[in-house]
Write an enzyme that holds these catalytic residues in place. Structure first.
Site, PDB file in Angstrom:
ATOM      1  N   LYS B  10       1.347  -3.696  -2.115  1.00  0.00           N
ATOM      2  CA  LYS B  10      -0.404  -3.843  -1.857  1.00  0.00           C
ATOM      3  C   LYS B  10      -0.962  -3.795  -0.925  1.00  0.00           C
ATOM      4  O   LYS B  10       0.172  -5.219  -0.160  1.00  0.00           O
ATOM      5  CB  LYS B  10      -0.997  -4.039  -3.541  1.00  0.00           C
ATOM      6  CG  LYS B  10      -0.783  -5.499  -3.493  1.00  0.00           C
ATOM      7  CD  LYS B  10      -1.897  -5.667  -5.183  1.00  0.00           C
ATOM      8  CE  LYS B  10      -3.049  -5.986  -4.746  1.00  0.00           C
ATOM      9  NZ  LYS B  10      -3.257  -7.106  -3.745  1.00  0.00           N
ATOM     10  N   LYS B  15       2.530  -8.452   3.900  1.00  0.00           N
ATOM     11  CA  LYS B  15       3.733  -7.508   3.978  1.00  0.00           C
ATOM     12  C   LYS B  15       3.934  -7.499   5.401  1.00  0.00           C
ATOM     13  O   LYS B  15       5.032  -7.695   6.456  1.00  0.00           O
ATOM     14  CB  LYS B  15       3.371  -5.523   3.617  1.00  0.00           C
ATOM     15  CG  LYS B  15       3.001  -4.970   2.713  1.00  0.00           C
ATOM     16  CD  LYS B  15       2.773  -3.655   2.741  1.00  0.00           C
ATOM     17  CE  LYS B  15       1.012  -3.700   3.034  1.00  0.00           C
ATOM     18  NZ  LYS B  15       0.479  -3.659   2.585  1.00  0.00           N
ATOM     19  N   LYS B  41      -5.324   0.283   8.120  1.00  0.00           N
ATOM     20  CA  LYS B  41      -6.346  -0.958   8.634  1.00  0.00           C
ATOM     21  C   LYS B  41      -5.792  -1.554   9.907  1.00  0.00           C
ATOM     22  O   LYS B  41      -5.915  -2.390  10.845  1.00  0.00           O
ATOM     23  CB  LYS B  41      -5.659  -2.559   8.094  1.00  0.00           C
ATOM     24  CG  LYS B  41      -7.039  -2.832   6.929  1.00  0.00           C
ATOM     25  CD  LYS B  41      -6.391  -4.100   6.742  1.00  0.00           C
ATOM     26  CE  LYS B  41      -4.762  -4.753   5.806  1.00  0.00           C
ATOM     27  NZ  LYS B  41      -4.507  -5.804   5.587  1.00  0.00           N
ATOM     28  N   ASP B 128      -0.188   0.755  -1.883  1.00  0.00           N
ATOM     29  CA  ASP B 128      -1.121   1.437  -2.955  1.00  0.00           C
ATOM     30  C   ASP B 128      -0.930   2.534  -3.733  1.00  0.00           C
ATOM     31  O   ASP B 128      -0.757   2.832  -4.698  1.00  0.00           O
ATOM     32  CB  ASP B 128      -2.773   0.958  -3.021  1.00  0.00           C
ATOM     33  CG  ASP B 128      -2.627  -0.854  -2.516  1.00  0.00           C
ATOM     34  OD1 ASP B 128      -2.244  -1.438  -2.463  1.00  0.00           O
ATOM     35  OD2 ASP B 128      -3.759  -1.125  -1.745  1.00  0.00           O
TER      36      ASP B 128
END
Ligand SMILES: Nc1ncnc2c1ncn2[C@@H]1O[C@H](COP(=O)(O)OP(=O)(O)O)[C@@H](O)[C@H]1O
Ligand SMILES: Nc1ncnc2c1ncn2[C@@H]1O[C@H](COP(=O)(O)OP(=O)(O)O)[C@@H](O)[C@H]1O
Ligand code: SF4
Ligand SMILES: [Mg+2]
Ligand SMILES: [Mg+2]
Lengths: 269, 269
Positions: B10, B15, B41, B128
């Site tokens: 998520k 990560k 991102k 997610d």
């Protein structure tokens, strides 16, 4: 008149908690409410209906019968009198999780659900990825008022910034960012001040600081909201006040949000 | 032989932190590494390159030149010798955030990047919403080994369960769930035991329990990994061990995951 509210926020932040308490508070005042859960988790309406297994939009997309479905096939009414719909989500890894939301809005148009006598229509939408599907309520102009739920978690603020960008693009369609609700586990003055500063920089009104509460937690265990479970408690009162505020006319000077760029955001959070 | 690893989890779980330390540890041993960031991102490769502004796949999708682009247009090599690519993300609210990932894989085939002499190819992918786009590395069979990064947060376990479902569907394509890395801020024995129990129920091997560390945090401020910033520290050693383990042959008895259904999952988390 009629109020249309879309509640956005990252997964697990408390969107559904805020949303079900708003719907229950409006229903308590005798308003006719349609509450639409748009999270593949499909747990938005549970505290309004008490019903674990229920129909969802994706079921009818998969069996290709959505167009023929009548509202009664999709809408479950709970003991609080709130009508509920869930978009559901496809099996993970298959297709587009956001398509359920866009398909639902098409179906609502087809069945003229938007002309039905609801005083409030609320969408509870996952805001981690504001990609095409999850932005549909804003694109279709059903979102007179967008409410963001956030906390001090970096990803919650990241999602809040993304949602503000989406609203900014749709200001011409009369979409307004009504404000942000900070739902923080253990708020203290320092956290509160930092969140207020973030909201100010983002150009967003702070609608409420809601501390996590035992009443909300206990009510959830019984698949209810704190409005029924602990009606005279502090949490119920706070949600009633928020629900009333969202029925007020929007302040005339409510400006558009001013999202941060990537670099400034990464340094802020 | 060549190793292909896909790191899922998520948003905000760690990560990229795990992924960059793996890539840096493999490069330190002289392996040729291609590190691909697949999170809108776009902050996966920063600690490997030190470069804030860089090209991404979505730029070339938007100007419709992706097919003509050569690897040199997309690949930035960092001081650690790791080659990096970022998929980037579209403007929030426009189009599909996952399409960058699927388009990149098509481009890699077109340019035969998969035949280039890399010892390890690592994808760092947002988990997610495991919708079509973000699942592409698994669908295209580049994911010999899937690694999930999680913590005790409910949404992290929810995402881990979804990712396991996706792997289960692709076991026939030789996709294996190598294991789960728990990246927990302040681990204690109780949390650790609960996470081990979750992993056992999910049928997933626990690869490591990584506590948050000051060395990782300090290195991040300098846009580096702890491997260069604090080479003899505990964090660097832990990531080296994880990197080495992921280069070992998969255990022959590595079974398929056994994802939880919605009701059991909600009661577990
Ligand atoms: N104000 C609150 N008080 C107590 N618990 C809360 C509160 N807000 C959220 N929670 C807890 O956090 C969990 C996640 O909230 P939820 O509303 O389901 O998030 P979302 O809808 O954003 O995914 C809930 O299970 C609930 O127990
Ligand atoms: N092991 C760790 N030690 C210290 N900080 C960590 C660790 N793992 C994650 N973090 C912090 O959490 C933040 C989010 O991690 P990141 O790897 O960017 O998450 P993701 O890639 O899953 O979105 C980082 O900025 C980092 O500072
Ligand atoms: S539109 Fe959104 S939910 Fe749909 S595939 Fe793309 S990223 Fe996934
Ligand atoms: Mg929810
Ligand atoms: Mg990342």
């Amino acid at each position: 008149g009629r109020t249309a509210v879309v509640v956005y926020g990252k997964g697990g932040i408390g969107k559904s908690t805020v949303a079900v308490h708003l719907s229950a508070a409006w229903a308590e005042r005798g308003l006719r409410v349609l509450h639409v859960g748009c999270d593949p988790k499909m747990d938005s309406t549970l505290r309004l209906t008490g019903v674990e297994e229920r129909p969802c939009v994706v079921d009818f997309i998969e069996d290709r019968t959505l167009r023929q479905r009548e509202p009664a096939d999709l809408i479950v009414r709970g003991p609080t009198g709130v009508d509920t719909i869930e978009t559901g989500g496809p099996e993970p890894g298959v297709g587009c999780a956001g398509r359920g939301v866009a398909s639902l809005l098409d179906w609502m148009d087809l069945k003229r659900v938007r002309t039905w006598p609801y005083d409030v229509v609320l969408f509870d939408v996952l805001g981690d990825l504001v990609c095409g599907g999850f932005v549909a309520p804003v694109r279709y102009g059903v979102a007179q008022r967008v409410v963001i739920v956030a906390s001090a978690e970096p990803m919650a603020l990241f999602a809040a910034n993304n949602i503000s960008r989406v609203v900014l693009r749709h200001v011409a369609d009369d979409v307004r960012l009504a404000g942000i609700v900070f739902n923080v586990k253990e708020p203290d003055d320092r956290v509160r001040a930092a969140l207020d500063a973030f909201a100010a920089r983002l150009g967003v009104h702070v609608l409420a600081h809601i501390p996590w509460s035992r009443a909300v937690r206990d009510a959830e265990q019984a698949n209810r909201t704190a409005i029924e479970h602990d009606p005279s408690g502090e949490a119920a009162e706070q949600f009633r006040a928020l629900a009333a505020a969202l029925r007020e006319p929007l302040p005339p000077d409510l400006g558009a949000p001013t999202p941060l760029d990537r670099r400034e955001l990464l340094s802020f959070i």
